[in-house]
Enzyme design. Structure first.
Site, PDB file in Angstrom:
ATOM      1  N   GLY A  71       0.770  -1.097  -0.029  1.00 20.49           N
ATOM      2  CA  GLY A  71       0.047   0.038  -0.063  1.00 20.49           C
ATOM      3  C   GLY A  71       0.718   1.398  -0.075  1.00 20.49           C
ATOM      4  O   GLY A  71       0.758   2.306  -0.584  1.00 20.49           O
ATOM      5  N   THR A  72       1.916   1.169   0.833  1.00 22.66           N
ATOM      6  CA  THR A  72       2.705   2.730   0.670  1.00 22.66           C
ATOM      7  C   THR A  72       3.273   2.900  -0.680  1.00 22.66           C
ATOM      8  O   THR A  72       3.405   3.976  -0.948  1.00 22.66           O
ATOM      9  CB  THR A  72       3.967   2.269   1.711  1.00 22.66           C
ATOM     10  OG1 THR A  72       3.363   2.148   3.162  1.00 22.66           O
ATOM     11  CG2 THR A  72       4.782   3.377   1.826  1.00 22.66           C
ATOM     12  N   ASN A 152      -7.436   3.259   9.614  1.00 24.42           N
ATOM     13  CA  ASN A 152      -6.447   2.116  10.211  1.00 24.42           C
ATOM     14  C   ASN A 152      -6.626   2.077  11.530  1.00 24.42           C
ATOM     15  O   ASN A 152      -5.972   0.992  12.400  1.00 24.42           O
ATOM     16  CB  ASN A 152      -5.077   1.989   9.513  1.00 24.42           C
ATOM     17  CG  ASN A 152      -4.296   3.023   9.964  1.00 24.42           C
ATOM     18  OD1 ASN A 152      -4.742   4.392   9.842  1.00 24.42           O
ATOM     19  ND2 ASN A 152      -2.938   2.955  10.618  1.00 24.42           N
ATOM     20  N   GLN A 180      -7.295  -1.061   4.346  1.00 22.47           N
ATOM     21  CA  GLN A 180      -7.991  -1.505   5.653  1.00 22.47           C
ATOM     22  C   GLN A 180      -9.334  -1.841   4.841  1.00 22.47           C
ATOM     23  O   GLN A 180     -10.116  -2.529   5.665  1.00 22.47           O
ATOM     24  CB  GLN A 180      -8.175  -0.564   6.552  1.00 22.47           C
ATOM     25  CG  GLN A 180      -6.922  -0.465   7.508  1.00 22.47           C
ATOM     26  CD  GLN A 180      -6.576  -1.586   8.085  1.00 22.47           C
ATOM     27  OE1 GLN A 180      -7.201  -2.582   8.531  1.00 22.47           O
ATOM     28  NE2 GLN A 180      -5.158  -1.580   8.395  1.00 22.47           N
ATOM     29  N   ALA A 201      -1.944  -7.135   0.164  1.00 19.97           N
ATOM     30  CA  ALA A 201      -2.444  -8.246   0.441  1.00 19.97           C
ATOM     31  C   ALA A 201      -2.256  -8.796   1.896  1.00 19.97           C
ATOM     32  O   ALA A 201      -3.154  -9.626   2.284  1.00 19.97           O
ATOM     33  CB  ALA A 201      -1.489  -9.270  -0.573  1.00 19.97           C
ATOM     34  N   HIS A 202      -1.361  -8.067   2.797  1.00 16.47           N
ATOM     35  CA  HIS A 202      -1.145  -8.769   3.794  1.00 16.47           C
ATOM     36  C   HIS A 202      -2.283  -8.347   5.004  1.00 16.47           C
ATOM     37  O   HIS A 202      -2.452  -8.897   6.089  1.00 16.47           O
ATOM     38  CB  HIS A 202      -0.032  -8.578   4.498  1.00 16.47           C
ATOM     39  CG  HIS A 202       0.340  -7.008   4.934  1.00 16.47           C
ATOM     40  ND1 HIS A 202       0.433  -6.630   6.316  1.00 16.47           N
ATOM     41  CD2 HIS A 202       0.565  -6.117   4.159  1.00 16.47           C
ATOM     42  CE1 HIS A 202       0.596  -5.462   6.404  1.00 16.47           C
ATOM     43  NE2 HIS A 202       0.635  -5.082   4.997  1.00 16.47           N
ATOM     44  N   THR A 238      11.781  -6.963 -11.807  1.00 11.07           N
ATOM     45  CA  THR A 238      11.124  -8.242 -12.074  1.00 11.07           C
ATOM     46  C   THR A 238      10.038  -8.662 -10.860  1.00 11.07           C
ATOM     47  O   THR A 238      10.060  -8.539  -9.777  1.00 11.07           O
ATOM     48  CB  THR A 238      12.426  -9.294 -11.768  1.00 11.07           C
ATOM     49  OG1 THR A 238      13.518  -9.209 -12.772  1.00 11.07           O
ATOM     50  CG2 THR A 238      11.752 -11.027 -11.961  1.00 11.07           C
ATOM     51  N   CYS A 331       2.244   0.847  12.496  1.00 11.66           N
ATOM     52  CA  CYS A 331       3.503   1.584  11.817  1.00 11.66           C
ATOM     53  C   CYS A 331       3.931   2.672  12.817  1.00 11.66           C
ATOM     54  O   CYS A 331       4.862   3.223  12.713  1.00 11.66           O
ATOM     55  CB  CYS A 331       2.648   2.391  10.810  1.00 11.66           C
ATOM     56  SG  CYS A 331       1.980   1.281   9.558  1.00 11.66           S
TER      57      CYS A 331
END
Length: 381
Positions: A71-72, A152, A180, A201-202, A238, A331
């Site tokens: 996201g960042t 968040n 979120q 994804a996490h 890649t 964070c």
């Protein structure tokens, strides 16, 4: 010792089927997606299939999905390119956005001299829509609004459709850090008037280190990372095939099971609110997190009525008892200034008291919540 994980807003446990899919990709599809031989073509096919799956879930076009490291990076890519490529001169945001947005816009102000306008917030942390309208109508500069769908830290939900339509009315671009939100709420980018989104994804039981940017095709932007021509020229480097496959699998599972899992997690949150209010009535929910309709079903943020001396030991005490949660957001861990979100909405007296974020997932149980409340009640007594 019991181990109870209630920090799902920081990161989530990976689903078993996602791990299996990633292992398969690591073992069987090791070719470089940029190579033209069969091994490379096979890897490229999996990436493009994942892109199509994500686009279908969001009702987007596959070309509007750009894979990132999370996201960042997606927020940085969108905001920086909006200024450099799309002529944005004013960014309207709020002071309780994620630092991936706040620090980026501050950097853009220093580099490009853009204006930053902060929309007023109500006492619970939601944007004042009348003030937003005033900011949008103030001058003719090219504007971008950046407001997160789900906060968040305090879980507040904003009215995406109303804000999106307001942006369209004043010819402003609309970006949302939806980290979120995606995987927990249904999305249709053809119905919601939004130009850019960021996802990771996490946050929905996928792997760390991968996410995507949604970039509406009417607004082509240049890459943040320069080098090769991967991601159709939008992001060099890649591709992490196993992570992209894991993201796709996790998002698919999230939406296939959305109604069932949402109902279960809503039940956990409702239960947590009920037993906390019954056992520790001096506690207070921050923002709208104690409201089942105005906040996400995945978290609560609680202010406990204990002394400053006790507050210093609270997280340590919970950790000793096997309970994982957050003081503010993950964070923010190690930061001396406390939560920038809570600093905006709480009084000086309330800020002296400890606030904790408990965030839930499909893997939690009511029995775990009983234990957590028991430990908190003992600590607060």
């Amino acid at each position: 010792m019991r181990k109870i994980y209630l920090d799902n807003a920081a990161t989530t446990q990976i689903r078993g089927e996602v791990i299996a899919k990633m292992q398969e990709a690591l073992a069987d599809c090791f070719g470089n997606p940029s190579s033209t031989h069969a091994f490379g073509r096979s890897a490229k096919t999996q990436i493009e299939q994942a892109r199509k799956v994500i686009a279908k879930i969001l009702n987007a076009h596959p070309s509007e999905i750009v894979f990132t490291s999370g996201g960042t990076e997606a927020d940085n890519m969108i905001l920086r390119s909006a200024v450099k490529d799309l002529g944005v001169k004013t960014i309207i945001t709020s002071k309780i956005e994620h630092h991936a947005v706040l620090h980026t816009v501050e950097s853009l102000k220093e580099e490009f001299g853009i204006l930053i306008k902060y929309v007023h917030l109500d006492a619970h942390g939601n944007p004042d829509l009348e003030h937003l309208k005033e900011l949008l109508s103030k001058d003719d500069s090219k504007k971008l609004v950046s407001l997160m769908h789900v906060n968040n830290e305090i879980g507040n939900l904003i009215d995406m459709d109303t804000i999106g339509l307001m942006c369209r009315e004043y010819n402003a671009l609309f970006h949302s850090d939806a980290v979120q939100s995606i995987g927990h709420f249904p999305w249709d980018v053809q119905k919601t008037p939004i130009d850019f989104m960021a996802a990771a994804a996490h946050k929905f039981h996928g792997p760390k280190g991968v996410g995507f940017a949604y970039i509406r095709k009417e607004h082509p932007i240049s890459p943040l990372i320069i080098g090769g021509s991967q991601e159709r020229g939008s992001r060099a480097g890649t591709e992490a095939l196993h992570n992209i496959v894991g993201l796709s699998e996790a998002l698919t599972a999230a939406y296939e099971n959305l109604e069932e899992e949402k109902a279960y997690i809503q039940g956990l949150k409702r239960y947590f609110i009920e037993i906390l209010e019954a056992k520790i009535p001096s506690s207070k929910f921050n923002g709208y997190s104690g409201d089942m309709t105005k906040s996400t079903y995945t978290l609560v943020n609680v202010c406990l009525n204990v002394s400053e001396e006790q507050a210093l030991m609270l997280l340590f005490h919970l950790d000793l008892k096997g309970i994982a949660c957050s003081k503010g957001s993950a964070c923010q861990s190690g930061a001396t200034g406390g939560s920038h979100v809570l600093n905006e909405i709480l009084s000086e007296e309330e800020l002296k008291k400890p606030s904790l974020r408990f965030s839930f997932s499909k893997y939690n149980t009511k029995e775990e919540l009983d234990y957590v409340i028991e430990v908190l009640n003992e600590f607060c007594s």
